[in-house]
Design a protein around this motif. Structure first.
Motif, PDB file in Angstrom:
ATOM      1  N   TYR A 126       6.035  -8.976   5.440  1.00 34.63           N
ATOM      2  CA  TYR A 126       6.466  -7.666   4.968  1.00 34.63           C
ATOM      3  C   TYR A 126       6.548  -6.736   6.163  1.00 34.63           C
ATOM      4  O   TYR A 126       5.531  -6.479   6.834  1.00 34.63           O
ATOM      5  CB  TYR A 126       5.480  -7.140   3.927  1.00 34.63           C
ATOM      6  CG  TYR A 126       5.333  -8.055   2.722  1.00 34.63           C
ATOM      7  CD1 TYR A 126       5.984  -7.769   1.532  1.00 34.63           C
ATOM      8  CD2 TYR A 126       4.545  -9.208   2.791  1.00 34.63           C
ATOM      9  CE1 TYR A 126       5.858  -8.603   0.431  1.00 34.63           C
ATOM     10  CE2 TYR A 126       4.422 -10.054   1.702  1.00 34.63           C
ATOM     11  CZ  TYR A 126       5.082  -9.747   0.521  1.00 34.63           C
ATOM     12  OH  TYR A 126       4.955 -10.587  -0.560  1.00 34.63           O
ATOM     13  N   ILE A 127       7.737  -6.220   6.451  1.00 34.68           N
ATOM     14  CA  ILE A 127       7.992  -5.442   7.658  1.00 34.68           C
ATOM     15  C   ILE A 127       8.302  -3.994   7.281  1.00 34.68           C
ATOM     16  O   ILE A 127       9.156  -3.732   6.429  1.00 34.68           O
ATOM     17  CB  ILE A 127       9.153  -6.058   8.454  1.00 34.68           C
ATOM     18  CG1 ILE A 127       8.781  -7.493   8.858  1.00 34.68           C
ATOM     19  CG2 ILE A 127       9.499  -5.218   9.669  1.00 34.68           C
ATOM     20  CD1 ILE A 127       9.947  -8.294   9.385  1.00 34.68           C
ATOM     21  N   ALA A 128       7.609  -3.065   7.917  1.00 33.42           N
ATOM     22  CA  ALA A 128       7.729  -1.649   7.583  1.00 33.42           C
ATOM     23  C   ALA A 128       9.156  -1.148   7.753  1.00 33.42           C
ATOM     24  O   ALA A 128       9.821  -1.443   8.743  1.00 33.42           O
ATOM     25  CB  ALA A 128       6.788  -0.838   8.462  1.00 33.42           C
ATOM     26  N   LYS A 129       9.615  -0.369   6.778  1.00 31.91           N
ATOM     27  CA  LYS A 129      10.940   0.243   6.848  1.00 31.91           C
ATOM     28  C   LYS A 129      10.870   1.701   7.276  1.00 31.91           C
ATOM     29  O   LYS A 129      11.898   2.320   7.524  1.00 31.91           O
ATOM     30  CB  LYS A 129      11.642   0.144   5.485  1.00 31.91           C
ATOM     31  CG  LYS A 129      11.948  -1.281   5.053  1.00 31.91           C
ATOM     32  CD  LYS A 129      12.660  -1.324   3.717  1.00 31.91           C
ATOM     33  CE  LYS A 129      14.072  -0.747   3.804  1.00 31.91           C
ATOM     34  NZ  LYS A 129      14.805  -0.878   2.522  1.00 31.91           N
ATOM     35  N   ASP A 184       0.826  -1.208   0.000  1.00 32.58           N
ATOM     36  CA  ASP A 184       0.000   0.000   0.000  1.00 32.58           C
ATOM     37  C   ASP A 184       0.859   1.257   0.000  1.00 32.58           C
ATOM     38  O   ASP A 184       0.586   2.227   0.717  1.00 32.58           O
ATOM     39  CB  ASP A 184      -0.940   0.001   1.206  1.00 32.58           C
ATOM     40  CG  ASP A 184      -1.978  -1.109   1.130  1.00 32.58           C
ATOM     41  OD1 ASP A 184      -2.329  -1.497  -0.002  1.00 32.58           O
ATOM     42  OD2 ASP A 184      -2.424  -1.589   2.181  1.00 32.58           O
ATOM     43  N   GLY A 185       1.930   1.241  -0.791  1.00 35.25           N
ATOM     44  CA  GLY A 185       2.789   2.396  -0.941  1.00 35.25           C
ATOM     45  C   GLY A 185       3.857   2.549   0.126  1.00 35.25           C
ATOM     46  O   GLY A 185       4.681   3.460   0.044  1.00 35.25           O
ATOM     47  N   ARG A 186       3.884   1.674   1.114  1.00 40.65           N
ATOM     48  CA  ARG A 186       4.862   1.774   2.190  1.00 40.65           C
ATOM     49  C   ARG A 186       6.010   0.794   1.935  1.00 40.65           C
ATOM     50  O   ARG A 186       5.776  -0.398   1.696  1.00 40.65           O
ATOM     51  CB  ARG A 186       4.207   1.465   3.542  1.00 40.65           C
ATOM     52  CG  ARG A 186       3.078   2.395   3.900  1.00 40.65           C
ATOM     53  CD  ARG A 186       2.428   2.023   5.215  1.00 40.65           C
ATOM     54  NE  ARG A 186       3.357   2.143   6.342  1.00 40.65           N
ATOM     55  CZ  ARG A 186       3.022   1.845   7.600  1.00 40.65           C
ATOM     56  NH1 ARG A 186       1.801   1.404   7.878  1.00 40.65           N
ATOM     57  NH2 ARG A 186       3.908   1.977   8.566  1.00 40.65           N
ATOM     58  N   PRO A 187       7.255   1.263   1.966  1.00 37.62           N
ATOM     59  CA  PRO A 187       8.389   0.364   1.728  1.00 37.62           C
ATOM     60  C   PRO A 187       8.535  -0.654   2.853  1.00 37.62           C
ATOM     61  O   PRO A 187       8.361  -0.326   4.035  1.00 37.62           O
ATOM     62  CB  PRO A 187       9.585   1.315   1.674  1.00 37.62           C
ATOM     63  CG  PRO A 187       9.153   2.532   2.428  1.00 37.62           C
ATOM     64  CD  PRO A 187       7.687   2.658   2.207  1.00 37.62           C
TER      65      PRO A 187
END
Length: 257
Positions: free
Chosen positions: A208-211, A189-192
């Motif tokens: 998938y872990i937020a950067k 959703d647009g978040r790296p």
């Protein structure tokens, strides 16, 4: 994070709940919502100097500090698919929908108070057992678009699911098995995100872990096995809206025989 256990616990919770209600009691960049990214930035992200296990540990620590989150997506168990869009918190409050065939249920829970609202398909399947077609449609017309305060057994089932936030956190923060690998970064959703995968002989679990900001878990998928999962996690630590439905939308039980 022992990722494959996420499937066992989450799907068991979802499917057990919806079943009770109905009876009256390897990931790649082509996946929807995920795009592979190639960083052009010269400054390295802290994750770039970490092993997969170290990134995994950061995510587990973030999970343990989470007080609420929203789960959106699909899961399955024993060939039965469940769709979920549910915000839950550590206090046992929740607001959202859980469903499969023959329909979904919208739940609002705060403390001991539980409200539920189901679609026409759900009520039609429920009342068709033991009623004529005309009687069934009369009841569907009475219940559709209305909230109810469920009877005790149904309230306990719904409430029990909303109370399982701690169990979900325990699963998501379990120590790794040591075979986690770092995959190509992606966006959710647009978040790296940093992407970690754990593989067995039959299935691949990818997280998938937020950067950016805290390293929250943003997405988890399981492919290749009998019980696929695709869940997105958002609204970390956001208060759950437990505003009860308007009084005029709640079914008056005295109108029922």
């Amino acid at each position: 994070m022992k990722h494959y256990t996420t499937n066992r616990v989450v799907t068991a919770l979802l499917c057990t709940t919806t079943a009770a209600l109905i009876t009256g009691c390897g990931t790649d960049s082509s996946e929807p919502g995920v795009k592979s990214t190639v960083s052009a930035a010269k400054t390295k992200h802290p994750f770039d100097t970490m092993t997969a296990e170290q990134i995994d540990k950061q995510a587990r620590e973030a999970v343990r500090s989470t007080t609420s989150m929203r789960l959106t997506g699909t899961a399955s168990s024993g060939g039965r698919q469940v769709e979920v869009d549910l915000a839950i918190d550590v206090r046992g409050s929740c607001n959202g929908t859980v469903g499969n065939s023959p329909g979904s249920i919208h739940i609002i829970k705060k403390g001991p108070l539980v409200y539920a609202k189901a679609g026409e398909d759900y009520w039609r399947a429920t009342f068709s057992r033991g009623m004529t077609v005309a009687q069934t449609e009369e009841m569907v017309d009475h219940f559709k678009g209305r909230w109810i305060k469920p009877p005790q057994l149904m309230s306990e089932t719904l409430g029990g699911f909303c109370d399982d936030f701690d169990s979900l956190l325990d699963v998501l923060s379990t120590e790794p098995d040591g075979n986690t690998t770092r995959e190509a970064d992606a966006t959710v959703d647009g978040r790296p995100t940093a992407v970690l995968a754990e593989r067995t002989t039959t299935e691949t679990t990818t997280v998938y872990i937020a950067k950016e900001g805290k390293p929250y878990l943003l997405r988890a998928t399981i492919v290749g096995g009998d019980d696929p999962v695709d869940l997105t996690f958002t609204d970390h630590n956001k208060p759950v809206d437990t505003t009860p439905p308007p009084r005029d939308q709640i079914l008056d039980p005295t109108t029922l025989r």
